[in-house]
Design a protein around this motif. Structure first.
Motif, PDB file in Angstrom:
ATOM      1  N   LEU A 147       0.843  -1.194   0.000  1.00  0.00           N
ATOM      2  CA  LEU A 147       0.000   0.000   0.000  1.00  0.00           C
ATOM      3  C   LEU A 147       0.876   1.240   0.000  1.00  0.00           C
ATOM      4  N   GLU A 148       0.536   2.201  -0.870  1.00  0.00           N
ATOM      5  CA  GLU A 148       1.230   3.490  -0.910  1.00  0.00           C
ATOM      6  C   GLU A 148       0.244   4.577  -0.530  1.00  0.00           C
ATOM      7  N   GLY A 149       0.666   5.481   0.346  1.00  0.00           N
ATOM      8  CA  GLY A 149      -0.188   6.589   0.761  1.00  0.00           C
ATOM      9  C   GLY A 149      -1.218   6.167   1.792  1.00  0.00           C
ATOM     10  N   PRO A 182      -0.856  -0.604   7.952  1.00  0.00           N
ATOM     11  CA  PRO A 182       0.352  -1.313   7.516  1.00  0.00           C
ATOM     12  C   PRO A 182       0.614  -1.067   6.031  1.00  0.00           C
ATOM     13  N   ARG A 183       1.854  -1.097   5.632  1.00  0.00           N
ATOM     14  CA  ARG A 183       2.222  -0.896   4.223  1.00  0.00           C
ATOM     15  C   ARG A 183       2.092  -2.185   3.427  1.00  0.00           C
ATOM     16  N   GLY A 184       2.026  -3.305   4.105  1.00  0.00           N
ATOM     17  CA  GLY A 184       1.851  -4.590   3.433  1.00  0.00           C
ATOM     18  C   GLY A 184       0.680  -5.343   4.024  1.00  0.00           C
ATOM     19  N   TYR A 210      -8.022   2.168  -2.199  1.00  0.00           N
ATOM     20  CA  TYR A 210      -6.755   2.079  -2.915  1.00  0.00           C
ATOM     21  C   TYR A 210      -7.014   1.535  -4.310  1.00  0.00           C
ATOM     22  N   GLU A 211      -6.176   1.968  -5.258  1.00  0.00           N
ATOM     23  CA  GLU A 211      -6.295   1.513  -6.641  1.00  0.00           C
ATOM     24  C   GLU A 211      -4.939   0.977  -7.096  1.00  0.00           C
ATOM     25  N   ARG A 212      -4.983  -0.113  -7.851  1.00  0.00           N
ATOM     26  CA  ARG A 212      -3.750  -0.752  -8.316  1.00  0.00           C
ATOM     27  C   ARG A 212      -3.042   0.152  -9.321  1.00  0.00           C
ATOM     28  N   VAL A 213      -1.724   0.284  -9.155  1.00  0.00           N
ATOM     29  CA  VAL A 213      -0.961   1.172 -10.027  1.00  0.00           C
ATOM     30  C   VAL A 213       0.017   0.441 -10.926  1.00  0.00           C
ATOM     31  N   ARG A 246      -2.249   2.300  -4.617  1.00  0.00           N
ATOM     32  CA  ARG A 246      -2.064   3.672  -4.135  1.00  0.00           C
ATOM     33  C   ARG A 246      -3.383   4.200  -3.580  1.00  0.00           C
ATOM     34  N   TRP A 247      -3.299   4.899  -2.452  1.00  0.00           N
ATOM     35  CA  TRP A 247      -4.476   5.482  -1.801  1.00  0.00           C
ATOM     36  C   TRP A 247      -5.113   6.512  -2.730  1.00  0.00           C
ATOM     37  N   ILE A 248      -6.464   6.457  -2.857  1.00  0.00           N
ATOM     38  CA  ILE A 248      -7.150   7.423  -3.710  1.00  0.00           C
ATOM     39  C   ILE A 248      -8.189   8.252  -2.952  1.00  0.00           C
ATOM     40  N   MET A 249      -8.800   7.695  -1.893  1.00  0.00           N
ATOM     41  CA  MET A 249      -9.794   8.475  -1.144  1.00  0.00           C
ATOM     42  C   MET A 249     -10.221   7.751   0.122  1.00  0.00           C
TER      43      MET A 249
END
Length: 82
Positions: A25-27, A33-35, A59-62, A73-76
């Motif tokens: 996870l980014e953002g 947790p980041r994972g 989150y949306e896959r980048v 990545r976090w979107i909202m």
């Protein structure tokens, strides 16, 4: 430092992993947790919705690569309706 996690091996028939997959996870909120490990169907949709307090982090896959971790990545953030 970003933590990269290797996915479980894909099944032979359709390329979808057999068991839970590890995602990065980014953002988003710093306390998450980041994972994470998620079910393949959740990750394959390209979006994740993670419960957090009185709402959800979206989150949306980048990255669309089978080699390496699936990065989202976090979107909202949305709130739970009462």
């Amino acid at each position: 430092m970003k933590k990269h996690i290797v996915l479980t091996a894909p099944s032979a028939d359709d390329g979808t992993p057999d068991g839970p997959v590890d995602v990065v996870l980014e953002g988003g909120p710093a306390h998450l947790p980041r994972g994470l490990r998620v079910e393949p169907g959740e990750a394959a949709s390209g979006r994740l919705k993670i419960a957090n307090g009185a709402g959800y982090e979206h989150y949306e896959r980048v990255r669309e690569s089978d080699a390496g971790p699936w990065v989202f990545r976090w979107i909202m953030r949305t709130r739970i309706a009462e």
